[in-house]
Design a protein around this motif. Structure first.
Motif, PDB file in Angstrom:
ATOM      1  N   ALA A  57       0.834  -1.207   0.000  1.00  0.00           N
ATOM      2  CA  ALA A  57       0.000   0.000   0.000  1.00  0.00           C
ATOM      3  C   ALA A  57       0.869   1.258   0.000  1.00  0.00           C
ATOM      4  N   VAL A  58       1.960   1.247   0.740  1.00  0.00           N
ATOM      5  CA  VAL A  58       2.882   2.389   0.736  1.00  0.00           C
ATOM      6  C   VAL A  58       3.466   2.573  -0.660  1.00  0.00           C
ATOM      7  N   ALA A  59       3.894   1.487  -1.266  1.00  0.00           N
ATOM      8  CA  ALA A  59       4.492   1.556  -2.611  1.00  0.00           C
ATOM      9  C   ALA A  59       3.493   2.058  -3.646  1.00  0.00           C
ATOM     10  N   ALA A  60       2.213   1.739  -3.453  1.00  0.00           N
ATOM     11  CA  ALA A  60       1.180   2.100  -4.440  1.00  0.00           C
ATOM     12  C   ALA A  60       0.657   3.528  -4.271  1.00  0.00           C
ATOM     13  N   ALA A  61       1.062   4.213  -3.211  1.00  0.00           N
ATOM     14  CA  ALA A  61       0.594   5.594  -3.016  1.00  0.00           C
ATOM     15  C   ALA A  61       1.059   6.457  -4.189  1.00  0.00           C
ATOM     16  N   PRO A  62       0.210   7.376  -4.641  1.00  0.00           N
ATOM     17  CA  PRO A  62       0.576   8.211  -5.788  1.00  0.00           C
ATOM     18  C   PRO A  62       1.857   9.011  -5.549  1.00  0.00           C
ATOM     19  N   ALA A  63       2.559   9.289  -6.613  1.00  0.00           N
ATOM     20  CA  ALA A  63       3.771  10.112  -6.521  1.00  0.00           C
ATOM     21  C   ALA A  63       3.406  11.448  -5.889  1.00  0.00           C
ATOM     22  N   GLY A  64       4.289  11.958  -5.063  1.00  0.00           N
ATOM     23  CA  GLY A  64       4.044  13.235  -4.414  1.00  0.00           C
ATOM     24  C   GLY A  64       3.320  13.120  -3.087  1.00  0.00           C
ATOM     25  N   THR A  65       2.837  11.915  -2.738  1.00  0.00           N
ATOM     26  CA  THR A  65       2.168  11.715  -1.449  1.00  0.00           C
ATOM     27  C   THR A  65       3.207  11.864  -0.340  1.00  0.00           C
ATOM     28  N   THR A  66       2.868  12.589   0.708  1.00  0.00           N
ATOM     29  CA  THR A  66       3.813  12.753   1.817  1.00  0.00           C
ATOM     30  C   THR A  66       4.033  11.407   2.494  1.00  0.00           C
ATOM     31  N   PRO A  67       5.167  11.241   3.164  1.00  0.00           N
ATOM     32  CA  PRO A  67       5.423   9.961   3.837  1.00  0.00           C
ATOM     33  C   PRO A  67       4.315   9.560   4.820  1.00  0.00           C
ATOM     34  N   ILE A  68       3.845  10.506   5.619  1.00  0.00           N
ATOM     35  CA  ILE A  68       2.824  10.161   6.604  1.00  0.00           C
ATOM     36  C   ILE A  68       1.489   9.837   5.936  1.00  0.00           C
ATOM     37  N   ASP A  69       1.190  10.479   4.810  1.00  0.00           N
ATOM     38  CA  ASP A  69      -0.045  10.158   4.097  1.00  0.00           C
ATOM     39  C   ASP A  69       0.047   8.811   3.380  1.00  0.00           C
TER      40      ASP A  69
END
Length: 199
Positions: free
Chosen positions: A80-92
């Motif tokens: 899920a972390v890897a799939a987060a969109p580019a530019g997403t903050t680390p905590i988000d």
């Protein structure tokens, strides 16, 4: 007839449908009734209507009934972390992972509650749970570093995510009247953001 309707003769050591789930349910029930230390693999297998050999096909020992899903949980988080969109903050990115994991646990509230009660009653199991959470934190930090999040930000976000997960999970387990786990995780994450922002 479906595959799950097949019931082979146990004496022949053949495949039994839903063996792992039956063993998990039997173990949790026995751990709750008798305690973890007093329960044997033989009793777990018997309660599940299976053989000890079948137990050991699924679990290395009786502790693994409680911790066998650790790899899957870690995979869910890191994917899920890897799939987060580019530019997403680390905590988000961590927040997105918490949402995915919450969905899994929502389907397993009672077994999660039983598991946590067994762990809370045994110091060795509590230590093992802490080790599991530490490994999960390290895997999350690694997933963030693969997203080019520098240190110490990757480790800080990962550890904060584990803290949010742990606190929300404990609240969810302790009170069946609590909102769903996903909501508790989002609330905890929002509170963490407010604390770090100095609000």
């Amino acid at each position: 007839m479906s595959v799950t309707d097949i019931n082979y003769d146990r004496t022949m050591g053949r495949w039994e449908p839903k063996s792992r789930e039956r063993l998990e349910q039997a173990a949790l029930a026995l751990y709750g009734e008798r305690g973890f230390e007093q329960t044997t693999v033989t009793e777990i297998a018997k309660r599940a209507g299976l053989t000890e050999r079948t137990f050991f096909r699924h679990f290395a020992d009786k502790r693994e009934v409680l911790f066998g899903g650790s790899g899957m949980l870690q995979e869910l988080f890191t994917t899920a972390v890897a799939a987060a969109p580019a530019g997403t903050t680390p905590i988000d990115a961590i927040g997105r992972a918490l949402d995915v994991v919450a969905e899994l646990f929502e389907q397993r509230h009672e077994s999660a509650r039983q598991r946590q009660a067994v762990i809370a009653a045994n110091a060795e199991l509590q230590e093992r749970e802490l080790i599991k959470l530490a490994r999960l934190g390290a895997a999350l930090a690694d997933a963030l570093r693969r997203r080019d999040v520098p240190e110490p930000a990757a480790s800080l976000a990962a550890e904060a995510g584990i803290a949010v997960f742990k606190i929300a999970f404990e609240r969810w387990i302790a009170d069946p009247g609590q909102p769903d786990l996903g909501q508790l995780m989002r609330q905890s994450l929002d509170e963490l953001k407010a604390v770090t922002a100095g609000e």
